[in-house]
Enzyme design. Structure first.
Site, PDB file in Angstrom:
ATOM      1  N   HIS A  40       0.854  -1.295  -0.125  1.00  0.00           N
ATOM      2  CA  HIS A  40      -0.084  -0.089  -0.059  1.00  0.00           C
ATOM      3  C   HIS A  40       0.872   1.205  -0.130  1.00  0.00           C
ATOM      4  CE1 HIS A  40      -2.698  -2.928   2.029  1.00  0.00           C
ATOM      5  NE2 HIS A  40      -3.431  -2.354   1.245  1.00  0.00           N
ATOM      6  N   ARG A 194      -3.887 -10.337   3.954  1.00  0.00           N
ATOM      7  CA  ARG A 194      -4.183 -11.596   4.353  1.00  0.00           C
ATOM      8  C   ARG A 194      -3.141 -12.531   4.681  1.00  0.00           C
ATOM      9  NH1 ARG A 194      -8.793 -10.413   0.719  1.00  0.00           N
ATOM     10  NH2 ARG A 194     -10.677 -10.687   1.636  1.00  0.00           N
TER      11      ARG A 194
END
Length: 285
Positions: A40, A194
């Protein structure tokens, strides 16, 4: 960094940031669901290179989770995420609550056919409707000049670009929806929120995914039949510790159409499950 939780203050703040930045200033949006990692932050850094103002959204979107998926378990760590964004010089964090994004009576849905079929679209019915709907709302709320998405979710990027073209969006223009290459761990596993779900043993086994994909691509480049290569890839994942393989397919990067053999625009797409965690990856062939 200003953190905004409601729509009217958001629009007032983006207008004020544009005025302060001066005529012609460009605003970039990085949409996320939080639980930020270096993948990100790579998007944020690229946004800083391309724009004068950087906005990040954090919203765990319930409409893109299926009934048996991990919505409740999805990591939410706004305080930590905010610190990371401040350290990257982000100007604005848009972090609405569910009721702000989907108020009482909300009844609209965006469905993008074609590119949403197959791959994750087949395994997660309704997922890309939820993605397209929330991203269209984010674009309308923030009105960015540029939007950046990670290429790990390649099909998602294709869906968003198709939606923007079909609906004649201009904030951002379709050509200003930018894909940023996958950021990988040192052992090659694609970064993902995840990954935090994996135990130490599962994390060690997960590296089988990128390794098996690279091996498959080498075989394809040497002219081995795609069907045989993909069968071997699936077997390698199961032998390496994965519990199941949702798909291992060769598709056209733009249309997401299934390919029997590589073309000049082919990508290898894989989704596999280990210990209840679903990991995805894709690589150019």
């Amino acid at each position: 960094m200003q953190t905004i939780r409601a729509l009217n203050p958001l629009r007032e703040t983006t207008a004020a940031l544009r005025r302060a930045a001066g005529k012609g200033a460009r605003l970039a949006l990085v949409p996320t669901m939080g639980a930020l990692h270096d993948g990100h932050l790579t998007l944020v850094r690229r946004a800083r290179e391309l724009a004068d103002i950087v906005a990040v959204s954090i919203f765990v979107n319930p409409k893109q989770f299926g009934p048996n998926e991990d919505l409740d378990a999805y990591p939410r760590q706004l305080a930590r995420d905010s610190e990371l964004l401040i350290s990257e010089g982000v100007d604005l964090l848009w972090a609405p609550e569910v009721g702000e994004m989907y108020p009482d009576g909300f009844a609209s849905n965006i469905s993008v056919e074609g590119v949403s079929a197959g791959l994750c679209g087949a395994d997660r019915p309704g997922h890309f409707d939820g993605v397209a709907t929330v991203v269209c709302k984010l674009f309308n709320q923030v009105a960015p000049d540029i939007a950046l998405f990670g290429e790990k979710d390649w099909q998602q990027l294709a869906v968003i670009r198709r939606m923007a073209r079909d609906l004649d969006l201009y904030a951002p223009m379709p050509e200003a929806i930018i894909g940023v290459p996958i950021v990988r761990e040192k052992d090659g596993l694609a970064m993902s929120s995840r990954n935090a779900y994996l135990s130490a043993g599962q994390r060690a086994a997960a590296v089988t995914l990128p390794n098996a994909m690279r091996d498959a691509i080498g075989k394809l480049e040497n002219g081995e039949p795609a069907a045989e290569v993909l069968t071997t890839l699936r077997a390698a994942l199961l032998e390496g510790g994965f519990d199941s393989v949702d798909y291992a397919e060769l598709r056209d990067a733009a249309s997401i159409e299934l390919l029997d053999e590589p073309n000049d625009n082919a990508r290898l797409f894989v989704a596999a499950r280990i210990g209840g965690t679903r990991l995805i990856d894709n690589m150019a062939v």
